[in-house]
Design an enzyme around this catalytic site. Structure first.
Site, PDB file in Angstrom:
ATOM      1  N   CYS A 168      31.471  -6.427 100.617  1.00 57.05           N
ATOM      2  CA  CYS A 168      30.167  -6.302 101.246  1.00 57.05           C
ATOM      3  C   CYS A 168      29.225  -7.336 100.652  1.00 57.05           C
ATOM      4  O   CYS A 168      29.620  -8.135  99.800  1.00 57.05           O
ATOM      5  CB  CYS A 168      29.615  -4.887 101.077  1.00 57.05           C
ATOM      6  SG  CYS A 168      28.344  -4.504 102.319  1.00 57.05           S
ATOM      7  N   CYS A 219      25.533  -6.411 100.279  1.00 59.16           N
ATOM      8  CA  CYS A 219      24.192  -5.874  99.996  1.00 59.16           C
ATOM      9  C   CYS A 219      23.794  -6.006  98.524  1.00 59.16           C
ATOM     10  O   CYS A 219      22.623  -6.156  98.211  1.00 59.16           O
ATOM     11  CB  CYS A 219      24.072  -4.440 100.476  1.00 59.16           C
ATOM     12  SG  CYS A 219      25.337  -3.326  99.872  1.00 59.16           S
ATOM     13  N   CYS A 224      23.620  -6.117 104.569  1.00 61.11           N
ATOM     14  CA  CYS A 224      25.058  -6.306 104.379  1.00 61.11           C
ATOM     15  C   CYS A 224      25.612  -7.505 105.135  1.00 61.11           C
ATOM     16  O   CYS A 224      26.743  -7.466 105.639  1.00 61.11           O
ATOM     17  CB  CYS A 224      25.797  -5.035 104.787  1.00 61.11           C
ATOM     18  SG  CYS A 224      25.271  -3.575 103.864  1.00 61.11           S
ATOM     19  N   LYS A 274      31.529   4.726 108.759  1.00 61.82           N
ATOM     20  CA  LYS A 274      30.551   4.737 107.676  1.00 61.82           C
ATOM     21  C   LYS A 274      29.189   4.999 108.294  1.00 61.82           C
ATOM     22  O   LYS A 274      28.704   4.215 109.109  1.00 61.82           O
ATOM     23  CB  LYS A 274      30.566   3.399 106.947  1.00 61.82           C
ATOM     24  CG  LYS A 274      29.568   3.323 105.805  1.00 61.82           C
ATOM     25  CD  LYS A 274      29.668   1.994 105.094  1.00 61.82           C
ATOM     26  CE  LYS A 274      28.712   1.900 103.935  1.00 61.82           C
ATOM     27  NZ  LYS A 274      28.778   0.587 103.291  1.00 61.82           N
ATOM     28  N   ARG A 284      22.494   3.121  95.616  1.00 58.96           N
ATOM     29  CA  ARG A 284      21.651   1.928  95.808  1.00 58.96           C
ATOM     30  C   ARG A 284      20.839   1.640  94.563  1.00 58.96           C
ATOM     31  O   ARG A 284      20.559   0.483  94.253  1.00 58.96           O
ATOM     32  CB  ARG A 284      20.772   2.094  97.049  1.00 58.96           C
ATOM     33  CG  ARG A 284      21.634   2.068  98.307  1.00 58.96           C
ATOM     34  CD  ARG A 284      20.842   2.225  99.573  1.00 58.96           C
ATOM     35  NE  ARG A 284      21.753   2.314 100.713  1.00 58.96           N
ATOM     36  CZ  ARG A 284      21.385   2.604 101.941  1.00 58.96           C
ATOM     37  NH1 ARG A 284      20.104   2.833 102.211  1.00 58.96           N
ATOM     38  NH2 ARG A 284      22.270   2.674 102.910  1.00 58.96           N
ATOM     39  N   ARG A 332      19.822   0.477 107.614  1.00 62.02           N
ATOM     40  CA  ARG A 332      21.115  -0.073 108.038  1.00 62.02           C
ATOM     41  C   ARG A 332      21.579   0.500 109.388  1.00 62.02           C
ATOM     42  O   ARG A 332      22.758   0.468 109.706  1.00 62.02           O
ATOM     43  CB  ARG A 332      22.178   0.229 106.983  1.00 62.02           C
ATOM     44  CG  ARG A 332      21.849  -0.239 105.566  1.00 62.02           C
ATOM     45  CD  ARG A 332      23.108  -0.513 104.777  1.00 62.02           C
ATOM     46  NE  ARG A 332      22.934  -0.524 103.343  1.00 62.02           N
ATOM     47  CZ  ARG A 332      22.307  -1.464 102.645  1.00 62.02           C
ATOM     48  NH1 ARG A 332      21.749  -2.486 103.268  1.00 62.02           N
ATOM     49  NH2 ARG A 332      22.226  -1.378 101.332  1.00 62.02           N
ATOM     50  N   GLU A 346      35.526   3.873 116.709  1.00 59.07           N
ATOM     51  CA  GLU A 346      35.648   2.973 115.560  1.00 59.07           C
ATOM     52  C   GLU A 346      37.090   2.996 115.037  1.00 59.07           C
ATOM     53  O   GLU A 346      37.662   1.961 114.697  1.00 59.07           O
ATOM     54  CB  GLU A 346      34.702   3.413 114.430  1.00 59.07           C
ATOM     55  CG  GLU A 346      33.223   3.191 114.708  1.00 59.07           C
ATOM     56  CD  GLU A 346      32.798   1.741 114.525  1.00 59.07           C
ATOM     57  OE1 GLU A 346      33.641   0.899 114.185  1.00 59.07           O
ATOM     58  OE2 GLU A 346      31.603   1.444 114.740  1.00 59.07           O
ATOM     59  N   LYS A 374      33.047   8.106 105.560  1.00 59.03           N
ATOM     60  CA  LYS A 374      32.052   8.070 104.492  1.00 59.03           C
ATOM     61  C   LYS A 374      30.683   8.415 105.036  1.00 59.03           C
ATOM     62  O   LYS A 374      30.290   7.843 106.046  1.00 59.03           O
ATOM     63  CB  LYS A 374      32.045   6.664 103.896  1.00 59.03           C
ATOM     64  CG  LYS A 374      31.047   6.455 102.805  1.00 59.03           C
ATOM     65  CD  LYS A 374      31.083   5.019 102.392  1.00 59.03           C
ATOM     66  CE  LYS A 374      29.930   4.821 101.435  1.00 59.03           C
ATOM     67  NZ  LYS A 374      29.707   3.481 101.082  1.00 59.03           N
ATOM     68  N   SER A 403      27.783   8.929  96.264  1.00 57.92           N
ATOM     69  CA  SER A 403      26.900   9.132  95.113  1.00 57.92           C
ATOM     70  C   SER A 403      25.992  10.352  95.254  1.00 57.92           C
ATOM     71  O   SER A 403      25.837  11.127  94.307  1.00 57.92           O
ATOM     72  CB  SER A 403      26.061   7.873  94.895  1.00 57.92           C
ATOM     73  OG  SER A 403      25.313   7.561  96.050  1.00 57.92           O
ATOM     74  N   TYR A 446      33.483   9.768  92.244  1.00 55.16           N
ATOM     75  CA  TYR A 446      32.976   9.562  90.885  1.00 55.16           C
ATOM     76  C   TYR A 446      33.431  10.686  89.965  1.00 55.16           C
ATOM     77  O   TYR A 446      33.275  10.611  88.752  1.00 55.16           O
ATOM     78  CB  TYR A 446      31.442   9.475  90.911  1.00 55.16           C
ATOM     79  CG  TYR A 446      30.959   8.399  91.852  1.00 55.16           C
ATOM     80  CD1 TYR A 446      30.975   7.068  91.466  1.00 55.16           C
ATOM     81  CD2 TYR A 446      30.549   8.708  93.147  1.00 55.16           C
ATOM     82  CE1 TYR A 446      30.578   6.063  92.338  1.00 55.16           C
ATOM     83  CE2 TYR A 446      30.147   7.713  94.032  1.00 55.16           C
ATOM     84  CZ  TYR A 446      30.173   6.392  93.623  1.00 55.16           C
ATOM     85  OH  TYR A 446      29.801   5.399  94.495  1.00 55.16           O
TER      86      TYR A 446
HETATM   87  C1  PBG Z   1      27.827  -0.929 100.739  1.00 54.09           C
HETATM   88  C2  PBG Z   1      28.182   0.383 100.148  1.00 54.09           C
HETATM   89  C3  PBG Z   1      27.358   1.483  99.947  1.00 54.09           C
HETATM   90  C4  PBG Z   1      28.145   2.463  99.351  1.00 54.09           C
HETATM   91  C5  PBG Z   1      29.412   1.930  99.193  1.00 54.09           C
HETATM   92  N1  PBG Z   1      29.434   0.652  99.718  1.00 54.09           N
HETATM   93  C6  PBG Z   1      25.920   1.681 100.153  1.00 54.09           C
HETATM   94  C7  PBG Z   1      25.270   1.428 101.419  1.00 54.09           C
HETATM   95  O1  PBG Z   1      25.880   1.310 102.479  1.00 54.09           O
HETATM   96  O2  PBG Z   1      24.040   1.302 101.341  1.00 54.09           O
HETATM   97  C8  PBG Z   1      27.677   3.829  98.969  1.00 54.09           C
HETATM   98  C9  PBG Z   1      28.558   4.573  98.039  1.00 54.09           C
HETATM   99  C10 PBG Z   1      27.945   5.781  97.443  1.00 54.09           C
HETATM  100  O3  PBG Z   1      26.838   6.225  97.815  1.00 54.09           O
HETATM  101  O4  PBG Z   1      28.582   6.340  96.549  1.00 54.09           O
HETATM  102  N2  PBG Z   1      28.288  -1.978  99.972  1.00 54.09           N
END
Ligand code: PBG
Length: 324
Positions: free
Chosen positions: A116, A118, A126, A191, A201, A213, A229, A244, A270, A309
């Site tokens: 990615c 970002c 992204c 996603k 973030r 996004r 998708e 996700k 997260s 995690y």
């Molecule tokens: C984008 C990306 C994100 C996460 C994984 N890859 C964040 C986003 O799309 O803003 C989030 C993962 C998480 O929240 O644990 N590179």
């Protein structure tokens, strides 16, 4: 009389009829790798998770190895960002160095890279911006450069996460044309534009500087679109289909599982982690039990792979079988 309770009366019988089990083999552990030296910084909203520079990576990689976790997913935090995130395809970039370090010192661990921009763009979006809009096809070109750089560094798998149309096809062709036809792709297939990414973030310094996004990530209201998708990613040659976040999207995990005969991954993100940690720290829930119940629910919904995690903590509990 029908009595479903007959098989619930002893731990031994409950174990026998248990339909789903978590295994360490299911887990991918995400790692935040920061450019620089001597960095081992806790992420305040994700207790237990740190950002590491490469010289400190062994502290966490030793634990990954000891827990026998099969794979890590790498996120990079560079010192310099620019408009297009050009550091992502620099062979001396932080992720490329981390791949080489892990492959050399922990050959039993598969290295998967998040592909990615970002964390690497000055604006936090992204991909490549044209009039404040992420341009799909200009971004595809840069995704291909990034993927090749990861492949040259020795990554075992790449995971394009930007939700750009045609990304899987582009990555597949680039890899095949450059001698990496054996490199699998895990797609961030469905996603969602989710508020559950908040702590990530902060951790990865990747919040968009303006806007959101929603023009590339999916609307949380949509389930059938996730199937579309998946159909596209499947046709484009994805090897693993990911959903996700996990917790609020288990219906999507289940439909993917029922429709596709490829491995399904779910990303326990997260925000899901932080909520449990915060409630447990307040004494409002039993953090370990809620963690295991959540991970099991992701498995029960159909995930073959869980990106989490919690992987290290869960791995420790998995081996403590209650034998009473
Ligand atoms: C984008 C990306 C994100 C996460 C994984 N890859 C964040 C986003 O799309 O803003 C989030 C993962 C998480 O929240 O644990 N590179």
């Amino acid at each position: 009389m029908n009595r479903t309770r007959r098989l619930r009366n002893r731990n031994s019988l409950r174990r026998l009829v248990r339909e789903n089990q978590l295994s360490v083999n299911d887990f991918i552990y995400p790692l935040f790798i920061e450019e620089g030296d001597n960095i081992d910084t806790p992420i305040s909203s994700m207790p237990g998770i740190n950002r590491y520079s490469i010289d400190k990576l062994s502290t966490i990689m030793d634990r990954v190895k000891e827990a026998k976790i099969p794979a890590v997913l790498l996120f990079g935090i560079p010192t310099h960002k620019d408009e297009v995130g050009s550091k992502t395809w620099n062979d001396q970039g932080v992720i490329q160095q981390a791949i080489r370090y892990i492959k050399e010192n922990y050959p039993q661990v598969a290295v998967i890279t998040d592909v990615c921009f970002c964390e690497y763009t000055s604006h936090g979006h992204c991909g490549v911006l044209v009039n404040e809009y992420v341009d799909n096809d200009l971004t595809l070109t840069n995704i291909q450069k990034q993927v090749l750089s990861h492949a040259r560094a020795g990554a075992d798998m790449v995971a394009p996460s930007g939700m750009m149309d045609g990304a899987i096809a582009g990555v597949r062709i680039t890899l095949d044309d450059n001698g990496f036809n054996n490199m699998p792709i895990m797609g961030y297939t469905a996603k969602y534009a989710s508020a559950f990414y908040g702590p990530f973030r902060e951790a990865a310094e990747s919040a968009p500087a303006f806007g959101n996004r929603k023009t590339y990530q999916m609307d949380p209201a949509n389930g059938r679109e996730a199937m579309l998708e998946a159909e596209y990613d499947n046709l484009e040659g994805v090897d693993i289909l990911m959903v996700k976040p996990a917790m609020a999207y288990l219906d999507v995990v289940k439909t993917f599982k029922n429709k596709f005969n490829k491995p399904i991954a779910a990303y326990n993100v997260s925000g899901e982690y932080s909520m449990i940690k915060a409630a447990a720290a307040n004494g409002w829930i039993d953090g370990d039990k809620v963690m295991m119940e959540l991970l099991l629910s992701i498995k029960r919904a159909g995930a073959d792979i869980i990106i989490t995690y919690f992987a290290l903590e869960a791995a420790q509990l998995i081996n403590k079988v209650n034998y009473e």
